[in-house]
Design a protein around this motif. Structure first.
Motif, PDB file in Angstrom:
ATOM      1  N   PRO A   1       0.827  -1.213   0.000  1.00 24.41           N
ATOM      2  CA  PRO A   1       0.000   0.000   0.000  1.00 24.41           C
ATOM      3  C   PRO A   1       0.862   1.264   0.000  1.00 24.41           C
ATOM      4  O   PRO A   1       1.886   1.330   0.681  1.00 24.41           O
ATOM      5  N   GLY A   2       0.452   2.242  -0.802  1.00 21.47           N
ATOM      6  CA  GLY A   2       1.194   3.495  -0.913  1.00 21.47           C
ATOM      7  C   GLY A   2       0.387   4.666  -0.388  1.00 21.47           C
ATOM      8  O   GLY A   2      -0.781   4.835  -0.728  1.00 21.47           O
ATOM      9  N   PHE A   3       1.023   5.480   0.439  1.00 25.27           N
ATOM     10  CA  PHE A   3       0.383   6.642   1.043  1.00 25.27           C
ATOM     11  C   PHE A   3       1.208   7.882   0.718  1.00 25.27           C
ATOM     12  O   PHE A   3       2.441   7.828   0.721  1.00 25.27           O
ATOM     13  N   VAL A   4       0.532   8.990   0.432  1.00 24.77           N
ATOM     14  CA  VAL A   4       1.209  10.250   0.123  1.00 24.77           C
ATOM     15  C   VAL A   4       0.572  11.384   0.928  1.00 24.77           C
ATOM     16  O   VAL A   4      -0.604  11.305   1.283  1.00 24.77           O
ATOM     17  N   PRO A   5       1.337  12.449   1.195  1.00 30.28           N
ATOM     18  CA  PRO A   5       0.742  13.622   1.835  1.00 30.28           C
ATOM     19  C   PRO A   5      -0.032  14.435   0.798  1.00 30.28           C
ATOM     20  O   PRO A   5       0.439  14.635  -0.320  1.00 30.28           O
ATOM     21  N   THR A   6      -1.241  14.859   1.154  1.00 31.72           N
ATOM     22  CA  THR A   6      -2.028  15.727   0.277  1.00 31.72           C
ATOM     23  C   THR A   6      -2.485  16.946   1.064  1.00 31.72           C
ATOM     24  O   THR A   6      -2.279  17.034   2.273  1.00 31.72           O
ATOM     25  N   ARG A   7      -3.117  17.864   0.373  1.00 30.50           N
ATOM     26  CA  ARG A   7      -3.568  19.098   0.991  1.00 30.50           C
ATOM     27  C   ARG A   7      -4.543  18.849   2.131  1.00 30.50           C
ATOM     28  O   ARG A   7      -4.522  19.548   3.137  1.00 30.50           O
ATOM     29  N   ASP A   8      -5.384  17.833   2.010  1.00 31.73           N
ATOM     30  CA  ASP A   8      -6.412  17.600   3.022  1.00 31.73           C
ATOM     31  C   ASP A   8      -6.198  16.360   3.886  1.00 31.73           C
ATOM     32  O   ASP A   8      -6.925  16.142   4.842  1.00 31.73           O
ATOM     33  N   THR A   9      -5.181  15.548   3.563  1.00 24.29           N
ATOM     34  CA  THR A   9      -4.945  14.305   4.306  1.00 24.29           C
ATOM     35  C   THR A   9      -3.440  14.071   4.441  1.00 24.29           C
ATOM     36  O   THR A   9      -2.742  14.026   3.431  1.00 24.29           O
ATOM     37  N   PRO A  10      -2.939  13.885   5.661  1.00 16.36           N
ATOM     38  CA  PRO A  10      -1.502  13.659   5.816  1.00 16.36           C
ATOM     39  C   PRO A  10      -1.022  12.323   5.233  1.00 16.36           C
ATOM     40  O   PRO A  10       0.114  12.215   4.788  1.00 16.36           O
ATOM     41  N   GLN A  11      -1.885  11.307   5.214  1.00 14.99           N
ATOM     42  CA  GLN A  11      -1.523  10.006   4.652  1.00 14.99           C
ATOM     43  C   GLN A  11      -2.672   9.493   3.799  1.00 14.99           C
ATOM     44  O   GLN A  11      -3.502   8.704   4.245  1.00 14.99           O
ATOM     45  N   CYS A  12      -2.681   9.921   2.562  1.00 12.85           N
ATOM     46  CA  CYS A  12      -3.736   9.542   1.626  1.00 12.85           C
ATOM     47  C   CYS A  12      -3.376   8.236   0.921  1.00 12.85           C
ATOM     48  O   CYS A  12      -2.312   8.128   0.310  1.00 12.85           O
ATOM     49  N   PRO A  13      -4.245   7.218   0.974  1.00 15.84           N
ATOM     50  CA  PRO A  13      -3.971   5.961   0.273  1.00 15.84           C
ATOM     51  C   PRO A  13      -4.277   6.110  -1.223  1.00 15.84           C
ATOM     52  O   PRO A  13      -5.425   6.128  -1.635  1.00 15.84           O
ATOM     53  N   VAL A  14      -3.228   6.246  -2.036  1.00 19.47           N
ATOM     54  CA  VAL A  14      -3.426   6.513  -3.468  1.00 19.47           C
ATOM     55  C   VAL A  14      -3.364   5.273  -4.339  1.00 19.47           C
ATOM     56  O   VAL A  14      -3.743   5.324  -5.499  1.00 19.47           O
ATOM     57  N   GLY A  15      -2.865   4.184  -3.820  1.00 17.91           N
ATOM     58  CA  GLY A  15      -2.713   2.974  -4.619  1.00 17.91           C
ATOM     59  C   GLY A  15      -1.649   2.107  -3.999  1.00 17.91           C
ATOM     60  O   GLY A  15      -1.630   1.910  -2.786  1.00 17.91           O
ATOM     61  N   TYR A  16      -0.724   1.642  -4.839  1.00 18.70           N
ATOM     62  CA  TYR A  16       0.289   0.709  -4.372  1.00 18.70           C
ATOM     63  C   TYR A  16       1.666   1.084  -4.895  1.00 18.70           C
ATOM     64  O   TYR A  16       1.799   1.793  -5.877  1.00 18.70           O
ATOM     65  N   LEU A  17       2.682   0.553  -4.224  1.00 15.75           N
ATOM     66  CA  LEU A  17       4.073   0.644  -4.646  1.00 15.75           C
ATOM     67  C   LEU A  17       4.517  -0.751  -5.072  1.00 15.75           C
ATOM     68  O   LEU A  17       4.166  -1.736  -4.413  1.00 15.75           O
ATOM     69  N   CYS A  18       5.270  -0.848  -6.138  1.00 21.90           N
ATOM     70  CA  CYS A  18       5.841  -2.134  -6.549  1.00 21.90           C
ATOM     71  C   CYS A  18       7.119  -2.348  -5.755  1.00 21.90           C
ATOM     72  O   CYS A  18       7.979  -1.472  -5.702  1.00 21.90           O
ATOM     73  N   ARG A  19       7.236  -3.506  -5.135  1.00 24.27           N
ATOM     74  CA  ARG A  19       8.419  -3.844  -4.353  1.00 24.27           C
ATOM     75  C   ARG A  19       8.906  -5.230  -4.747  1.00 24.27           C
ATOM     76  O   ARG A  19       8.107  -6.107  -5.070  1.00 24.27           O
ATOM     77  N   ASP A  20      10.205  -5.415  -4.682  1.00 20.79           N
ATOM     78  CA  ASP A  20      10.805  -6.710  -4.998  1.00 20.79           C
ATOM     79  C   ASP A  20      10.245  -7.753  -4.042  1.00 20.79           C
ATOM     80  O   ASP A  20      10.290  -7.580  -2.825  1.00 20.79           O
ATOM     81  N   ALA A  21       9.728  -8.839  -4.556  1.00 16.79           N
ATOM     82  CA  ALA A  21       9.112  -9.882  -3.725  1.00 16.79           C
ATOM     83  C   ALA A  21      10.122 -10.504  -2.775  1.00 16.79           C
ATOM     84  O   ALA A  21       9.775 -10.866  -1.656  1.00 16.79           O
ATOM     85  N   ASP A  22      11.381 -10.613  -3.173  1.00 13.45           N
ATOM     86  CA  ASP A  22      12.409 -11.176  -2.305  1.00 13.45           C
ATOM     87  C   ASP A  22      12.662 -10.313  -1.076  1.00 13.45           C
ATOM     88  O   ASP A  22      13.110 -10.795  -0.054  1.00 13.45           O
ATOM     89  N   TYR A  23      12.380  -9.036  -1.157  1.00  9.36           N
ATOM     90  CA  TYR A  23      12.605  -8.099  -0.047  1.00  9.36           C
ATOM     91  C   TYR A  23      11.839  -8.534   1.192  1.00  9.36           C
ATOM     92  O   TYR A  23      12.323  -8.427   2.308  1.00  9.36           O
TER      93      TYR A  23
END
Length: 96
Positions: free
Chosen positions: A70-92
């Protein structure tokens, strides 16, 4: 000399045309930022002056060896807005 000047002008024009600004989430609402990710499928979002990351709508926009987080970003009205996802290496996630 004139030829060099024309080449330099052409290079400057081309490089500025290739440089595209990325959407800057702190100046958007949460719904606007979320809408960009879901409409484009995958997009690089600027989250601060020198910070950015690539956010995706679903796993189909990741490489075969990647999983989503899950990916969260700061926006004007929400400090942690859930915008979608981040791709991460599965081995990580499985390293000890």
């Amino acid at each position: 000399m004139r030829r060099i000047t024309l080449v330099l002008v052409a290079l400057a024009y081309t490089s500025s045309a290739l440089a595209q600004s990325r959407p800057f989430t702190p100046s958007m609402t949460c719904n606007q930022a979320r809408g960009i990710v879901f409409s484009r499928g995958a997009v690089v979002l600027g989250t601060g002056t020198y910070t950015y990351d690539r956010y995706v709508r679903d796993r189909s926009f990741c490489e075969i060896n990647e999983t989503i987080q899950p990916g969260f970003v700061p926006t004007r009205d929400t400090p942690q807005c859930p915008v979608g996802y981040l791709c991460r290496d599965a081995d990580y996630f499985f390293n000890d």
